[in-house]
Design a protein around this motif. Structure first.
Motif, PDB file in Angstrom:
ATOM      1  N   HIS A 254       0.832  -1.201   0.000  1.00 40.93           N
ATOM      2  CA  HIS A 254       0.000   0.000   0.000  1.00 40.93           C
ATOM      3  C   HIS A 254       0.870   1.256   0.000  1.00 40.93           C
ATOM      4  O   HIS A 254       0.627   2.209  -0.744  1.00 40.93           O
ATOM      5  CB  HIS A 254      -0.892  -0.042   1.246  1.00 40.93           C
TER       6      HIS A 254
ATOM      7  N   GLN B 143       2.740   1.821  -3.293  1.00 38.39           N
ATOM      8  CA  GLN B 143       1.866   2.331  -4.349  1.00 38.39           C
ATOM      9  C   GLN B 143       1.431   3.774  -4.117  1.00 38.39           C
ATOM     10  O   GLN B 143       0.771   4.364  -4.975  1.00 38.39           O
ATOM     11  CB  GLN B 143       0.616   1.439  -4.454  1.00 38.39           C
TER      12      GLN B 143
ATOM     13  N   PHE C 238      -0.647   4.839  -1.723  1.00 35.24           N
ATOM     14  CA  PHE C 238      -2.076   4.854  -1.416  1.00 35.24           C
ATOM     15  C   PHE C 238      -2.386   5.320   0.002  1.00 35.24           C
ATOM     16  O   PHE C 238      -3.556   5.422   0.377  1.00 35.24           O
ATOM     17  CB  PHE C 238      -2.680   3.461  -1.619  1.00 35.24           C
TER      18      PHE C 238
ATOM     19  N   GLN D 292      -9.250  -2.636  -1.529  1.00 30.90           N
ATOM     20  CA  GLN D 292      -8.060  -1.830  -1.821  1.00 30.90           C
ATOM     21  C   GLN D 292      -8.470  -0.385  -2.052  1.00 30.90           C
ATOM     22  O   GLN D 292      -9.244  -0.087  -2.972  1.00 30.90           O
ATOM     23  CB  GLN D 292      -7.347  -2.357  -3.064  1.00 30.90           C
TER      24      GLN D 292
ATOM     25  N   ASN E  76      -7.179   3.618  -2.571  1.00 33.20           N
ATOM     26  CA  ASN E  76      -6.179   4.669  -2.776  1.00 33.20           C
ATOM     27  C   ASN E  76      -6.680   5.889  -2.009  1.00 33.20           C
ATOM     28  O   ASN E  76      -7.505   6.658  -2.500  1.00 33.20           O
ATOM     29  CB  ASN E  76      -6.026   4.988  -4.257  1.00 33.20           C
TER      30      ASN E  76
ATOM     31  N   GLN F 231      -5.492   8.651  -1.343  1.00 34.76           N
ATOM     32  CA  GLN F 231      -5.214   9.971  -1.918  1.00 34.76           C
ATOM     33  C   GLN F 231      -6.353  10.462  -2.807  1.00 34.76           C
ATOM     34  O   GLN F 231      -6.493  11.655  -3.034  1.00 34.76           O
ATOM     35  CB  GLN F 231      -3.915   9.926  -2.736  1.00 34.76           C
TER      36      GLN F 231
END
Length: 379
Positions: free
Chosen positions: A31, A34, A36, A199, A201, A203
Motif C-alpha cells: 500500500h 503504491q 495509497f 483496496q 487509494n 489519496q
C-alpha cells in the motif's frame, strides 16, 4: 463478558489472539509502495501490526462495535439561496472517539473488578493497530470490498475500538466473507478510489480529500459535491446496509442543523462559533478551514447565484490563500455578471499577490466569459 456488553453500551464484542498481523503488514508495505496511504495513519508499520510493541506480552485483543444511525430524521431542505452541505454519518452525533473511550473505560473497569492484576490498553481510531484488522480477526464482521467491516446485525454502520490485554481469553472465530460477487461499492465510488476489492487509494478518497487543508484539484472538487466532511457513498450503495438504521444510543443521534448545515453562514464563521456548532462532532478535528473550503466547493457545485456576494467576500477578504483560490473557482462555476465582476475586481491592479489565487481567478474569469460568449452566439 458478552452478556455484560449491552449494559456497557457495547453492541458487539469479540475476542482475538494478540498474534502479529503478518498478512496485514505485507498489504501495508505494498500500500505504501503504491502511494495509497493518507498520511493520517500510524507511520510505523511494525507498531500497526505487532501488538507486543504496544503492550508487553499481550495475549488477547478485545474488539468492540457500537452501531450508529444511518438516516437523518426531519432533514432540512436544501434550496436556492439556502443550500446545505452534509457531514458523513460517522460525524453526525457526538465525536465517536469520546463515545467509544467511555465504553472502553467501562469495559476496563468491569475487567479490573474481576481480575485486578490485568493489564489493559485501549485504542479508538487513532491508535496504532488497525481497527478493521482486529475486528475481522475477532469475528465482529468481515472486511468488505468497500474497506469497511460489515456485520450481519448492523451492516457497516458501526464504530470500532479495541483493547489489548494480557488476559488469556478464548478467541472467537472470524465471520465468513459475505460480499460475494457484488461490486456496487467499487462501481459507485465517485473518484475510483476503490481500486479493487478491499483496496483503497486514500489519496483519491473523498473522505480523505475533504479533510485535507490545502488546495484541491478541480477534478476532485467536482466530485466532492456538497460533502463537507467524509463520504458515505460506498456504504450507502451496499445492499447489506439497506434499511439498517440503529438509533438506540442517544448521544450518537444527529442534530439535523449540524449534520446538514447551511453553507453560506459557514463562510464567515469564526473559531468560537465553529467550536460551538461543530465542536462535539468528529468533523471538528481538523478545524474550520477544510469545512469552509468545502462549503465554497458545495456552493460552486450548486451554482448558487444568490451566494455570490458571500463567496466574493471570501475571495477579497479572507487571509487564507487556499480559501481565496477555492472561492475564485466557485465563482467560475456559478457564473453570471455578478461573479464576473467579483473576479475582475479581485484581479484589478496588484490587489491579489498570491500566484495560485490569481491563476484560479483568471481561469474562472475565462470560463465565465467563454460561457457568456457561447450564449451570445446562440442568440
Amino acid at each position: 463478558m458478552v452478556a455484560a456488553a449491552p449494559g456497557l453500551g457495547i453492541d458487539k464484542i469479540g475476542v482475538a489472539a494478540a498474534d502479529p498481523f503478518t498478512v496485514l503488514k505485507e498489504r501495508l508495505v505494498k500500500h505504501r509502495e503504491q502511494g495509497f496511504e493518507s498520511g493520517f495513519e500510524e507511520p510505523d508499520l511494525d507498531k500497526r501490526t505487532d501488538p507486543s510493541l504496544l503492550l508487553p506480552e499481550p495475549r488477547t485483543i478485545l474488539s468492540i462495535a457500537v452501531a450508529y444511525p444511518s438516516k437523518l430524521k426531519d432533514a432540512p431542505v436544501s434550496e436556492p439561496g439556502l443550500r446545505r452541505g452534509i457531514l458523513s454519518r460517522s460525524a453526525w452525533g457526538e465525536d465517536y472517539h469520546h463515545a467509544l473511550r467511555r465504553r472502553l473505560d467501562k469495559l476496563a473497569a468491569w475487567l479490573i473488578e474481576r481480575v485486578p492484576e490485568a493489564r489493559l490498553m485501549s485504542m479508538v481510531d487513532t491508535g496504532a493497530l488497525s481497527d478493521r484488522a482486529v475486528a475481522e480477526r475477532a469475528g465482529i464482521g468481515w472486511s468488505g470490498k468497500n474497506c469497511s467491516i460489515i456485520t450481519h446485525e448492523f451492516g457497516s454502520w458501526i464504530y470500532l475500538g479495541e483493547m489489548l490485554t494480557d488476559l488469556p481469553l478464548p478467541p472467537d472465530q472470524p465471520v465468513e466473507e459475505g460480499c460475494g460477487d457484488c461490486t456496487r461499492c467499487i462501481d459507485a465510488c465517485p473518484t475510483g478510489a476503490l481500486v479493487g476489492p478491499g483496496q483503497l487509494n486514500a489519496q483519491r478518497c473523498i473522505s480523505y480529500v475533504n479533510q485535507t487543508k490545502g488546495y484541491v484539484e478541480e477534478e476532485l472538487m467536482l466530485k466532492i459535491g456538497n460533502r463537507l466532511y467524509g463520504c458515505d457513498t460506498c456504504q450507502i450503495v451496499c445492499p447489506i446496509n439497506k434499511g439498517v438504521d440503529f438509533r438506540h444510543h442517544e448521544e450518537l443521534l444527529p442534530d439535523p442543523e449540524v449534520a446538514k448545515p447551511l453553507l453560506r453562514p459557514l463562510l464567515q464563521m469564526g473559531n468560537r462559533e465553529f467550536k460551538e456548532k461543530f465542536g462535539a462532532s468528529a468533523a471538528a478535528w481538523r478545524g474550520r478551514k477544510p469545512i469552509q473550503r468545502n462549503a465554497l466547493i458545495g456552493l460552486g457545485n450548486f451554482r448558487d447565484s444568490e451566494s455570490v456576494p458571500d463567496v466574493a467576500r471570501v475571495l477579497t477578504e479572507d487571509p487564507r490563500p487556499e480559501l481565496r483560490a477555492t472561492a475564485a473557482w466557485a465563482l467560475g462555476r456559478i457564473g453570471g455578471e455578478a461573479a464576473e465582476a467579483a473576479l475582475s475586481e479581485a484581479l484589478a491592479g496588484e490587489r491579489e499577490q498570491e500566484p495560485a489565487v490569481r491563476e484560479a481567478a483568471e481561469r474562472a474569469l475565462r470560463q465565465i466569459r467563454k460561457v457568456s460568449s457561447g450564449s451570445r452566439g446562440e442568440l
